[in-house]
Design an enzyme around this catalytic site. Structure first.
Site, PDB file in Angstrom:
ATOM      1  N   CYS A   1      12.955  10.228   7.142  1.00 57.73           N
ATOM      2  CA  CYS A   1      13.177   9.523   9.238  1.00 57.73           C
ATOM      3  C   CYS A   1      14.419  10.135   9.317  1.00 57.73           C
ATOM      4  O   CYS A   1      14.588  10.426  10.895  1.00 57.73           O
ATOM      5  CB  CYS A   1      12.628   8.513   9.284  1.00 57.73           C
ATOM      6  SG  CYS A   1      13.285   7.525   7.386  1.00 57.73           S
TER       7      CYS A   1
ATOM      8  N   LYS B   1       0.995  -1.489   0.156  1.00 56.79           N
ATOM      9  CA  LYS B   1       0.270  -0.195   0.336  1.00 56.79           C
ATOM     10  C   LYS B   1       0.471   1.522  -0.019  1.00 56.79           C
ATOM     11  O   LYS B   1       2.074   1.770   1.037  1.00 56.79           O
ATOM     12  CB  LYS B   1      -0.715  -0.140   0.612  1.00 56.79           C
ATOM     13  CG  LYS B   1      -1.787   1.283   1.101  1.00 56.79           C
ATOM     14  CD  LYS B   1      -2.567   1.974   2.406  1.00 56.79           C
ATOM     15  CE  LYS B   1      -2.082   2.897   3.021  1.00 56.79           C
ATOM     16  NZ  LYS B   1      -1.842   3.828   2.194  1.00 56.79           N
TER      17      LYS B   1
ATOM     18  N   GLU C   1       9.979   0.712  10.301  1.00 57.98           N
ATOM     19  CA  GLU C   1      10.888   2.202  10.030  1.00 57.98           C
ATOM     20  C   GLU C   1      10.191   2.764  10.470  1.00 57.98           C
ATOM     21  O   GLU C   1       9.248   3.457   9.527  1.00 57.98           O
ATOM     22  CB  GLU C   1      11.719   2.068   9.180  1.00 57.98           C
ATOM     23  CG  GLU C   1      13.015   2.374   9.254  1.00 57.98           C
ATOM     24  CD  GLU C   1      12.642   3.751   9.004  1.00 57.98           C
ATOM     25  OE1 GLU C   1      12.240   4.849   9.039  1.00 57.98           O
ATOM     26  OE2 GLU C   1      12.564   3.642   7.278  1.00 57.98           O
TER      27      GLU C   1
ATOM     28  N   GLY D   1       7.165   5.302   8.253  1.00 62.33           N
ATOM     29  CA  GLY D   1       6.192   5.818   8.864  1.00 62.33           C
ATOM     30  C   GLY D   1       6.401   6.170   9.695  1.00 62.33           C
ATOM     31  O   GLY D   1       6.911   6.481  10.571  1.00 62.33           O
ATOM     32  N   SER D   2       5.107   7.184  10.542  1.00 64.62           N
ATOM     33  CA  SER D   2       4.980   7.564  11.649  1.00 64.62           C
ATOM     34  C   SER D   2       5.229   6.554  12.851  1.00 64.62           C
ATOM     35  O   SER D   2       4.839   5.598  13.307  1.00 64.62           O
ATOM     36  CB  SER D   2       4.260   8.269  11.832  1.00 64.62           C
ATOM     37  OG  SER D   2       2.339   7.708  12.898  1.00 64.62           O
ATOM     38  N   THR D   3       5.757   7.461  14.069  1.00 62.15           N
ATOM     39  CA  THR D   3       5.357   6.511  15.246  1.00 62.15           C
ATOM     40  C   THR D   3       4.702   5.899  16.230  1.00 62.15           C
ATOM     41  O   THR D   3       4.123   4.564  16.512  1.00 62.15           O
ATOM     42  CB  THR D   3       6.342   7.097  16.767  1.00 62.15           C
ATOM     43  OG1 THR D   3       7.914   7.543  15.901  1.00 62.15           O
ATOM     44  CG2 THR D   3       6.897   5.704  17.766  1.00 62.15           C
ATOM     45  N   GLU D   4       3.606   6.767  15.561  1.00 63.55           N
ATOM     46  CA  GLU D   4       1.945   6.843  16.016  1.00 63.55           C
ATOM     47  C   GLU D   4       1.550   5.459  15.451  1.00 63.55           C
ATOM     48  O   GLU D   4       1.103   4.304  16.440  1.00 63.55           O
ATOM     49  CB  GLU D   4       1.551   8.121  15.983  1.00 63.55           C
ATOM     50  CG  GLU D   4       0.521   8.286  16.928  1.00 63.55           C
ATOM     51  CD  GLU D   4      -1.168   9.091  15.781  1.00 63.55           C
ATOM     52  OE1 GLU D   4      -0.782  10.491  15.342  1.00 63.55           O
ATOM     53  OE2 GLU D   4      -2.061   9.818  16.111  1.00 63.55           O
TER      54      GLU D   4
ATOM     55  N   GLY E   1       2.449   3.448  13.555  1.00 60.71           N
ATOM     56  CA  GLY E   1       4.072   2.219  13.909  1.00 60.71           C
ATOM     57  C   GLY E   1       3.065   1.657  15.323  1.00 60.71           C
ATOM     58  O   GLY E   1       3.243   0.018  15.787  1.00 60.71           O
TER      59      GLY E   1
ATOM     60  N   GLU F   1       9.776  15.247  15.870  1.00 60.29           N
ATOM     61  CA  GLU F   1      10.210  15.204  14.967  1.00 60.29           C
ATOM     62  C   GLU F   1       9.552  16.466  13.224  1.00 60.29           C
ATOM     63  O   GLU F   1       7.788  15.900  13.759  1.00 60.29           O
ATOM     64  CB  GLU F   1      10.030  13.793  13.628  1.00 60.29           C
ATOM     65  CG  GLU F   1      10.391  13.313  12.704  1.00 60.29           C
ATOM     66  CD  GLU F   1      10.101  12.275  11.889  1.00 60.29           C
ATOM     67  OE1 GLU F   1       8.487  11.535  12.321  1.00 60.29           O
ATOM     68  OE2 GLU F   1      10.903  11.575  11.321  1.00 60.29           O
TER      69      GLU F   1
HETATM   70  P1  NDP Z   1       1.509   7.981   8.534  1.00 59.32           P
HETATM   71  O1  NDP Z   1       2.148   7.111   8.776  1.00 59.32           O
HETATM   72  O2  NDP Z   1       0.174   7.889   8.740  1.00 59.32           O
HETATM   73  O3  NDP Z   1       1.735   7.609   6.854  1.00 59.32           O
HETATM   74  C1  NDP Z   1       2.228   5.811   6.423  1.00 59.32           C
HETATM   75  C2  NDP Z   1       1.931   5.176   6.101  1.00 59.32           C
HETATM   76  O4  NDP Z   1       0.651   4.477   6.673  1.00 59.32           O
HETATM   77  C3  NDP Z   1       1.143   5.851   4.501  1.00 59.32           C
HETATM   78  O5  NDP Z   1       1.012   4.546   4.045  1.00 59.32           O
HETATM   79  C4  NDP Z   1      -0.457   5.854   5.516  1.00 59.32           C
HETATM   80  O6  NDP Z   1      -1.990   5.746   4.413  1.00 59.32           O
HETATM   81  C5  NDP Z   1      -0.405   4.463   6.529  1.00 59.32           C
HETATM   82  N1  NDP Z   1      -1.448   4.131   7.732  1.00 59.32           N
HETATM   83  C6  NDP Z   1      -2.653   5.696   8.372  1.00 59.32           C
HETATM   84  N2  NDP Z   1      -3.028   5.114   8.584  1.00 59.32           N
HETATM   85  C7  NDP Z   1      -3.151   3.625   9.287  1.00 59.32           C
HETATM   86  C8  NDP Z   1      -3.550   2.465  10.002  1.00 59.32           C
HETATM   87  N3  NDP Z   1      -4.104   2.860  10.856  1.00 59.32           N
HETATM   88  N4  NDP Z   1      -2.476   1.218   9.997  1.00 59.32           N
HETATM   89  C9  NDP Z   1      -1.782   1.786   8.995  1.00 59.32           C
HETATM   90  N5  NDP Z   1      -0.613   2.108   7.813  1.00 59.32           N
HETATM   91  C10 NDP Z   1      -1.924   2.956   8.690  1.00 59.32           C
HETATM   92  O7  NDP Z   1       2.499   8.849   8.245  1.00 59.32           O
HETATM   93  P2  NDP Z   1       1.344  10.849   8.365  1.00 59.32           P
HETATM   94  O8  NDP Z   1       1.938  10.620   6.558  1.00 59.32           O
HETATM   95  O9  NDP Z   1       0.356  10.979   8.774  1.00 59.32           O
HETATM   96  O10 NDP Z   1       2.718  11.668   8.601  1.00 59.32           O
HETATM   97  C11 NDP Z   1       3.362  11.998   9.926  1.00 59.32           C
HETATM   98  C12 NDP Z   1       3.745  12.153  10.298  1.00 59.32           C
HETATM   99  O11 NDP Z   1       4.739  10.684  10.755  1.00 59.32           O
HETATM  100  C13 NDP Z   1       5.201  13.087   9.505  1.00 59.32           C
HETATM  101  O12 NDP Z   1       5.179  13.975  10.272  1.00 59.32           O
HETATM  102  C14 NDP Z   1       6.192  12.760   9.452  1.00 59.32           C
HETATM  103  O13 NDP Z   1       6.871  13.180  11.329  1.00 59.32           O
HETATM  104  C15 NDP Z   1       6.290  11.070  10.723  1.00 59.32           C
HETATM  105  N6  NDP Z   1       6.224  10.209   9.015  1.00 59.32           N
HETATM  106  C16 NDP Z   1       7.884   9.895   8.983  1.00 59.32           C
HETATM  107  C17 NDP Z   1       8.126   8.981   8.046  1.00 59.32           C
HETATM  108  C18 NDP Z   1       9.393   7.682   7.492  1.00 59.32           C
HETATM  109  O14 NDP Z   1       9.620   7.455   7.407  1.00 59.32           O
HETATM  110  N7  NDP Z   1       9.515   7.890   9.462  1.00 59.32           N
HETATM  111  C19 NDP Z   1       7.023   8.582   6.971  1.00 59.32           C
HETATM  112  C20 NDP Z   1       5.667   9.753   6.939  1.00 59.32           C
HETATM  113  C21 NDP Z   1       5.729  10.612   8.252  1.00 59.32           C
HETATM  114  P3  NDP Z   1      -1.936   7.026   4.900  1.00 59.32           P
HETATM  115  O15 NDP Z   1      -0.942   7.807   3.380  1.00 59.32           O
HETATM  116  O16 NDP Z   1      -3.258   7.047   3.288  1.00 59.32           O
HETATM  117  O17 NDP Z   1      -1.876   7.767   5.969  1.00 59.32           O
END
Ligand code: NDP
Length: 491
Positions: free
Chosen positions: A303, A195, A269, A247-250, A252, A400
């Site tokens: 990140c 995804k 990650e 993606g985000s820690t939250e 994750g 972050e």
């Molecule tokens: P997210 O963690 O929401 O996005 C990462 C991926 O997870 C996207 O494909 C997202 O879909 C998907 N996702 C969102 N919610 C869920 C869920 N409940 N279950 C499974 N998958 C999910 O990051 P954000 O885009 O909201 O960014 C927010 C913050 O996160 C940023 O400001 C940054 O600080 C951090 N971040 C860190 C990254 C890294 O590489 N470490 C990368 C991206 C963000 P969708 O795109 O549709 O929301």
């Protein structure tokens, strides 16, 4: 280059150093009006859709499918069937041929992918062209090399594929993160449901074309687009054997809670708040370039970005002076212009988050510096920013920001640098700038970070493992280590 000024035969001197526009043509990209989901080698329509836009102009680019739980189920079923009906039992040398093919096609179509990546994500074309695309192809080449050598990589452990991998990736490096995820999974004999992020689906969808061109068997890779709901459906699906998330820690943490006790393998990650540590014996101009690359590369949507500068007190002033002067030369604007250094912020939501954190920095008492630069009227933009006078407790030193914003702190001794660098919930990366090799080693042993760069920053190589400590997640991607999460061992 501006016109040359030649008054009275004196040496030719340009009257100003503004660069003329050098836009990359969009003609190479053929966008469809709408895209479905790539399941079992075919395009299927999603009932719900949304529009994906260019963050630099807010122009709509295409209509994208929002995969439902039922669509995710179809994709997992297709992946399971491809796993059982041939892919997992294919000799490694045969799997390698597909991976090599994908790598070569990516190289052949690199310009098309780079332009599309910049259009959909807002990153400067020189980065998508010179970093994202070469590294994505390199990942496929690298893991193609491992596909028939798994027995040698893990001697006497009988490595076997695990099954269907569910992979969820973010918007900062859409194609590169896809490559990081798909290449090792396929090399190990797994099948995939991936995804992409909601805001940046287009290169993943173009990649489906590459899969067809490479004649990868149907169902080995399935791409389901959509927002967080699609990601959650993939995590919850009982037919998935492994989840790989960036993606985000939250999010994750939510995934980890959801999968606890299920037996599904997981790698995370997550975020970072890296310290870029500059000692007074370093090559100062080189360090300034490393600091700029560390935080303004990809608009700071990285990140492992060097978002905290730790400057040794004795060089604090000359360092910050040089840095501010260097910031004045950064060109912010059209991502498709080959001269652009800093492109568009990926989405309105991310821009809002950056603004909110920057405001908190001002309110808490930090001093802000932004070079004079004219930002385009349409689209999402944020000027390169440096905060000085930052205390460790400020939000801009702890959270972050994921934008082009640097927080500068100081230290006196190496011990103090270590203490400050490690004073964060994260532990993904760090940088050390010094001429002393022994000091680099001393620091690297004490920094709680998955990657430590010395006299450089943001260097990536497919053979080098990448991953975090603490709230930056667990598991490694890249290198030999990156194979392990995609294997089970019959020991
Ligand atoms: P997210 O963690 O929401 O996005 C990462 C991926 O997870 C996207 O494909 C997202 O879909 C998907 N996702 C969102 N919610 C869920 C869920 N409940 N279950 C499974 N998958 C999910 O990051 P954000 O885009 O909201 O960014 C927010 C913050 O996160 C940023 O400001 C940054 O600080 C951090 N971040 C860190 C990254 C890294 O590489 N470490 C990368 C991206 C963000 P969708 O795109 O549709 O929301």
């Amino acid at each position: 280059m501006a016109e040359l000024d030649r008054p009275g035969g004196s040496p030719a001197v340009p009257d100003d150093w503004t660069y003329a526009p050098a836009p990359e043509s969009r003609d190479i990209v053929r966008l469809r009006e709408r895209y479905g989901l790539f399941v079992g080698g075919e395009w299927i329509e999603a009932k719900e859709t949304y529009e994906t836009i260019s963050p630099a102009s807010e122009e709509p680019l295409a209509v994208i499918g929002q995969a439902s739980a039922a669509d995710v189920d179809s994709a997992v079923t297709a992946a399971r069937s491809a796993f059982a009906n041939g892919w997992s039992s294919l000799p490694g040398s045969e799997r390698a041929k597909y991976l090599f093919r994908i790598a070569r096609i990516l190289q052949e179509r690199a310009r098309e992918f780079a332009v599309l990546e910049s259009m959909n994500g807002g990153k400067p074309i020189k980065e998508s062209r010179d970093v994202d695309l070469p590294l994505a192809a390199a990942h496929f080449f690298y893991y193609a090399g491992w596909a028939d050598k798994l027995e040698y990589a893990f001697p006497n452990r009988r490595p076997r594929p695990i099954g269907v991998a569910g992979q969820i990736i973010p918007w900062n490096f859409p194609l590169l993160m896809l490559a990081w995820k798909i290449a090792p999974a396929l090399a190990c004999g797994n099948t995939v449901v991936l995804k992409p992020a909601e805001t940046t689906p287009l290169t993943a969808l173009l990649f489906c074309d590459v899969l067809r061109q490479a004649e990868l068997p149907a169902g080995v890779v399935n791409i389901v687009t959509g927002d967080g709901r699609t990601g959650a459906a993939l995590v919850e699906h009982e037919g998935v054997d492994k989840i790989a998330f960036t993606g985000s820690t939250e999010v994750g943490k939510a995934i980890q809670r959801r999968l606890a006790g299920t037996g599904t393998k997981l790698t995370l990650e997550l975020g970072g708040k890296a310290a870029n540590i500059v000692f007074d014996d370093c090559a100062l101009d080189q360090a300034v370039e490393g600091i700029v690359n560390g935080i303004y590369f990809n608009q700071g949507h990285v990140c492992c970005a060097g978002s905290r500068l730790l400057a040794q007190e004795s060089i604090y002033e000359p360092l910050v002076d040089k840095l501010k002067r260097r910031l004045e030369t950064l060109r912010v604007g059209d991502p498709l212009d080959k001269n652009t250094d800093v492109g568009a912020i990926n989405s309105a939501m991310q821009l809002e988050r950056i603004r909110e954190l920057v405001e908190s920095g001002r309110e808490e008492g930090a001093e802000i510096y932004q070079p004079p630069c004219r930002l385009p009227e349409k689209g999402y933009w944020f000027a390169p920013t440096v905060f000085t006078n930052v205390a460790q407790s400020y939000r801009i030193a702890q959270e972050e920001i994921f934008g082009p914003v640097l927080s500068v702190l100081t230290f006196r001794t190496p011990e103090e640098a270590i203490e400050k660098a490690n004073n964060t919930p994260y532990g993904l990366s760090a940088g050390v700038w010094t001429e002393k090799g022994s000091r680099i080693l001393w620091m690297a042993q004490r920094l709680r970070a998955g990657v430590v760069w010395a006299n450089t920053f943001n260097r990536f190589d497919p053979s080098s493992p990448f991953g975090g400590y603490k709230e930056s997640g667990f598991g490694r991607e890249g290198g030999l280590h990156g194979l392990e999460p995609y294997l089970r061992f019959d020991e």
